[in-house]
Design a protein around this motif. Structure first.
Motif, PDB file in Angstrom:
ATOM      1  N   UNK A 178       0.768  -1.234   0.000  1.00 47.62           N
ATOM      2  CA  UNK A 178       0.000   0.000   0.000  1.00 47.62           C
ATOM      3  C   UNK A 178       0.800   1.284   0.000  1.00 47.62           C
ATOM      4  N   UNK A 179       2.125   1.181  -0.067  1.00 45.95           N
ATOM      5  CA  UNK A 179       2.989   2.357  -0.111  1.00 45.95           C
ATOM      6  C   UNK A 179       3.916   2.222  -1.322  1.00 45.95           C
ATOM      7  N   UNK A 180       3.684   2.969  -2.385  1.00 45.38           N
ATOM      8  CA  UNK A 180       4.482   2.818  -3.598  1.00 45.38           C
ATOM      9  C   UNK A 180       5.928   3.263  -3.407  1.00 45.38           C
ATOM     10  N   UNK A 181       6.829   2.540  -3.995  1.00 39.74           N
ATOM     11  CA  UNK A 181       8.241   2.918  -3.954  1.00 39.74           C
ATOM     12  C   UNK A 181       8.407   4.330  -4.540  1.00 39.74           C
ATOM     13  N   UNK A 182       9.195   5.146  -3.865  1.00 40.29           N
ATOM     14  CA  UNK A 182       9.351   6.553  -4.263  1.00 40.29           C
ATOM     15  C   UNK A 182      10.091   6.689  -5.599  1.00 40.29           C
TER      16      UNK A 182
END
Length: 318
Positions: A87-91
């Motif tokens: 749920x947290x996309x790679x920057x």
């Protein structure tokens, strides 16, 4: 013989998109995928110089996250405390490079995976066998709670008598100078080696006075105040004396990552007890070599390359 020193760092990692040509980014038709991040660059730089290097982070559970993870492992960096999160996309970031090698970076790191890292994730076991901890202002700027995470790391480091280095690495796109100053001054009491750009220390102190620089080191018992000044070289204030070394003349093609490379070079010199001037020359050499290659960390040299370069024993072909 395995390397005898271990370094630890913590921070975000990004997929960096490098432009296919120089000039304003809006006119660039194509980009090449790379890997970047200040702390990650430092970890890779140390590993290439023969140090054991440990990087703590969080990555998106996505294709970009897996790519970064595999890339870093391939560089010999310890990733046992790097975890994937849903749920947290790679920057991401996109780079703009001008004809003179200077550039800008445009960040897309909303909901960065590093946001899931908490102070209680940091354990004493993580720092077992570590000789030096390196913190940068980029990690601090990504999220306000990262200051508490950094404090937790540095408190453990001090308990274990581990040397602490810090690079302010100011990113005013991520926070204000007032926010940065507040965080830095909370961490300076833990810092043994401060690695700062000249422009950065001027911003932090709102002063260009060398006397104010020295007073900062004295006030916080910073053992080594290292000032990086690009093509003008570098200097260090140590035990009441300034040591300095001129920069190496190279034709830069991309200056991004040069400061991270300098940090790795200086820390290598510190851990191997090089004389101050030789330490600065070694760090200058690493930073110079980084600028000769496009990419955040592609130009980070191996140990033998640095010594050959600074001693003029061989021509470095890249």
């Amino acid at each position: 013989m395995p390397p005898s020193f271990s370094v630890f760092t913590i921070g975000d990692a990004l997929i960096t998109f490098n432009p296919s040509q120089t000039g304003p980014m809006r006119y660039v038709p194509q980009f090449e995928r790379k890997v970047g991040g200040a702390e990650l660059n430092f970890a890779i730089g140390c590993s290439r110089l023969g140090l054991r290097s440990k990087w703590v982070s969080r990555l998106g559970k996505d294709e970009f996250g897996r790519y970064i993870y595999n890339f870093v492992r391939g560089e010999g960096v310890n990733t046992e405390d790097v975890h994937f999160v849903e749920g947290y996309p790679t920057s991401l970031n996109f780079k703009e490079i001008r004809e003179d090698g200077s550039g800008k970076t445009f960040y897309y790191r909303y909901q960065s995976p590093i946001l899931t890292l908490a102070p209680n994730d940091i354990t004493e076991e993580m720092l077992e066998g570590i000789n030096l901890v390196h913190i940068t202002g980029v990690f601090l700027a990504v999220d306000p709670k990262n200051l508490e995470i950094a404090k937790r790391v540095l408190e453990i480091a001090k308990q274990k008598h581990i040397t602490v280095s810090m690079d302010p690495n100011i990113r005013l796109k991520l926070w204000t100078i007032e926010e940065a100053r507040k965080a830095y001054f909370e961490l300076f009491p833990y810092v043994d080696i401060l690695l700062t750009g000249l422009d950065e220390i001027k911003l932090i102190l709102d002063s260009s006075s060398e006397e104010d620089f020295v007073n900062l080191a004295k006030r916080y018992n910073i053992d080594q105040l290292v000032i990086k000044d690009g093509a003008n070289g570098s200097r260090v204030y140590y035990r009441g004396i300034w040591f300095q070394k001129e920069a190496f003349a190279v034709k830069p093609v991309d200056t991004v990552g040069a400061g991270d490379g300098f940090d790795a070079g200086y820390i290598y010199g510190y851990l191997h007890d090089l004389h101050m001037e030789e330490r600065l020359a070694f760090a200058n050499g690493v930073g110079a070599l980084v600028t000769t290659v496009s990419g955040d960390n592609e130009g980070l040299p191996y140990l033998e390359e640095v010594w050959s370069f600074i001693r003029n024993e061989a021509v470095i072909e890249r």
